[in-house]
Design an enzyme around this catalytic site. Structure first.
Site, short mmCIF file in Angstrom:
data_model
loop_
_atom_site.label_atom_id
_atom_site.label_comp_id
_atom_site.label_asym_id
_atom_site.label_seq_id
_atom_site.Cartn_x
_atom_site.Cartn_y
_atom_site.Cartn_z
N ALA A 16 0.83 -1.21 0.00
CA ALA A 16 0.00 0.00 0.00
C ALA A 16 0.86 1.26 0.00
O ALA A 16 0.66 2.18 -0.80
CB ALA A 16 -0.93 -0.01 1.22
N ASN A 17 1.85 1.30 0.89
CA ASN A 17 2.72 2.47 0.94
C ASN A 17 3.61 2.57 -0.30
O ASN A 17 3.91 3.67 -0.76
CB ASN A 17 3.57 2.45 2.21
CG ASN A 17 2.81 2.99 3.40
OD1 ASN A 17 1.83 3.73 3.26
ND2 ASN A 17 3.22 2.61 4.60
N CYS B 206 7.22 6.19 6.91
CA CYS B 206 6.69 4.95 6.33
C CYS B 206 7.06 4.72 4.87
O CYS B 206 7.47 3.61 4.51
CB CYS B 206 5.16 4.93 6.46
SG CYS B 206 4.60 4.69 8.16
#
EC number: 1.1.1.22
Length: 427
Positions: free
Chosen positions: A156-157, A209
Site C-alpha cells: 500500500a505504501n 513509512c
C-alpha cells in the site's frame, strides 16, 4: 469467544499513542495501557503537552486518560495483566496518514488483521476483530494470514510512494516543455481508472513509512531472488532523491549559480502539514544541499521544536563539524526568517504560508527577491506576488517569461543530480 478486557501497547510513538488512545475512546469498557521505556515520552503523554502533534488527538486523550487509558513505563506488569499485547501477538498493520490519523482511526477505509492459520491464531484474530467492531462495520474488517497482512502494508505504501514519484517525474518534464504539472495531474486524475489521489507534485515525499516500506520491499525481493522487482521499486526512491536534488540545484542556479554566504529562509521543516514529524523530511535534504554550498539558513516551522531541527541537521550524514552552528538559525516566526533573505523556500505546505503578508516580506528582503515554492501552495498568488516584485520558481511550471529566467548553467552542478544522497537510510 474470549473477550478482551485489557490491552497493552508497547511503544508510545506516532502509531501506538494515537491508535490506542482511539481504542480507549471508542471502547470505554476496555482498559488500555500504553508503555514505553522512554520515561520523558511517557511523562509527556501524562501532561497537558502531548509529545506529538496531531489534530484532534489532545481531545481524545483527555477524554479517557486516567479512566481507561493509561501511559506507563511499567512494561512487565502491563504485559502480564493484558489480554492482548499489540505488536507481539497479531499482525495488525496501520494505514494512518499523519495529520489525519484520528479521523483515519475513527473512520478507517479498512482494518486488516493477520494471524496464524491455527485454532489459537484464529481465536486471537476474532478477539481483536471484536475490539474493532465497537465502531468499525464488520465488512470493513479484513482477516488474512500473517504474510498477506504484512505485505499488504508494504504494498500500500509502495503504491502511494510510486504515484508521488511518478507525478514528480512528470513535473521535471513540465518545466522543460512549458506544461503545468497541476493541469496534467487534473487531466489524468479525472480518469476513473487512475483517480486524483496522490498526484500532487512537490519537492518529494517524506515521513517514516514510505521510504522505509519501499526499501523493505526492495530488501525482500533481493532476499527472495527477485532482482528485477527489487530494481523496479528502488527506482521509486531514486526518483524521490532526484527530485530533492533537482529542486536544490534549481535554487542555486536561479541565485546566479551560488548561494555561498547568502541568507535563505526555509519555511516548513515537518515532512507534511498538520504534524510535527520530521522523519525523512525533504526539508532536511534541501537544507543539507544548501549548507554544503555555504548558504546561511533561517528555518521556521510552526510545530517542530528548535531542538528537533538541530538534531536532524546535525546527523553525521547531513552535516559536518560545526556546519549547523555556523550556518543555521531557527526563527521564531516566518517574518524573522525572511528578514534580509535572498530567497524564501517553502518546503512544507502549512496553510499559514498562503496567508503571510508578502508585501511586508518583500520590503525586508534583498533584491531581486526569490520565492521557491516546493509545495505549490502559492499557485493562486502568482500574479499578486509578481506585482509586488518577487521572482517565482515553483514545481512543475514556468511561472512567467517576465521573470529573471531559470537557466541551468552549462557547467557540471556542484553536486551531481544522479549521485545518491550521502545519508543512506537503513533497511
Amino acid at each position: 469467544m474470549f473477550e478482551i478486557k485489557k490491552i497493552c501497547c508497547i511503544g508510545a510513538g506516532y502509531v501506538g499513542g494515537p491508535t490506542c488512545s482511539v481504542i480507549a475512546h471508542m471502547c470505554p469498557e476496555i482498559r488500555v495501557t500504553v508503555v514505553d521505556v522512554n520515561e520523558s515520552r511517557i511523562n509527556a503523554w501524562n501532561s497537558p503537552t502531548l509529545p506529538i502533534y496531531e489534530p484532534g488527538l489532545k481531545e481524545v486523550v483527555e477524554s479517557c486518560r486516567g479512566k481507561n487509558l493509561f501511559f506507563s513505563t511499567n512494561i512487565d506488569d502491563a504485559i502480564k495483566e493484558a489480554d492482548l499485547v499489540f505488536i507481539s501477538v497479531l499482525s495488525n498493520p496501520e494505514f494512518l496518514a499523519e495529520g489525519t490519523a484520528i479521523k483515519d482511526l475513527k473512520n478507517p477505509d479498512r482494518v486488516l488483521i493477520g494471524g496464524d492459520e491455527t485454532p489459537e491464531g484464529q481465536r486471537a484474530v476474532q478477539a481483536l476483530c471484536a475490539v474493532y467492531e465497537h465502531w468499525v462495520p464488520r465488512e470493513k474488517i479484513l482477516t488474512t494470514n500473517t504474510w498477506s497482512s504484512e505485505l499488504s502494508k508494504l504494498a500500500a505504501n509502495a503504491f502511494l510512494a510510486q504515484r508521488i514519484s511518478s507525478i514528480n517525474s512528470i513535473s521535471a518534464l513540465c518545466e522543460a516543455t512549458g506544461a503545468d504539472v497541476e493541469e496534467v495531474a487534473t487531466a489524468i486524475g479525472m480518469d476513473q481508472r487512475i483517480g486524483n489521489k496522490f498526484l500532487k507534485a512537490s519537492v518529494g515525499f517524506g515521513g517514516s513509512c514510505f521510504q522505509k516500506d519501499v526499501l523493505n520491499l526492495v530488501y525482500l525481493c533481493e532476499a527472495l531472488n527477485l532482482p528485477e522487482v527489487a530494481r523496479y521499486w528502488q527506482q521509486v526512491i531514486d526518483m524521490n532523491d532526484y527530485q530533492r536534488r533537482r529542486f536544490a540545484s534549481r535554487i542555486i542556479d536561479s541565485l546566479f549559480n551560488t548561494v555561498t554566504d547568502k541568507k535563505i529562509a526555509i519555511l516548513g521543516f515537518a515532512f507534511k502539514k498538520d504534524t510535527g514529524d520530521t522523519r525523512e523530511s525533504s526539508s532536511i535534504y534541501i537544507s543539507k544541499y544548501l549548507m554544503d554550498e555555504g548558504a546561511h539558513l533561517h528555518i521556521y516551522d510552526p510545530k517542530v521544536p528548535r531542538e528537533q531541527i538541530v538534531v536532524d541537521l546535525s546527523h553525521p550524514g547531513v552535516s559536518e563539524d560545526d556546519q549547523v552552528s555556523r550556518l543555521v538559525t531557527i526563527s521564531k516566526d516566518p517574518y524573522e526568517a525572511c528578514d534580509g533573505a535572498h530567497a524564501v523556500v517553502i518546503c512544507t505546505e502549512w496553510d499559514m504560508f498562503k496567508e503571510l503578508d508578502y508585501e511586508r516580506i518583500h520590503k525586508k528582503m534583498l533584491k531581486p527577491a526569490f520565492i521557491f515554492d516546493g509545495r505549490r501552495v502559492l499557485d493562486g498568488l502568482h500574479s499578486e506576488l509578481q506585482t509586488i516584485g518577487f521572482q517565482i520558481e515553483t514545481i512543475g511550471k514556468k511561472v512567467s517569461s517576465k521573470r529573471i529566467p531559470y537557466a541551468p548553467s552549462g557547467e557540471i552542478p556542484k553536486f551531481s543530480l544522479q549521485d545518491p544522497p550521502n545519508k543512506k537510510p537503513k533497511v
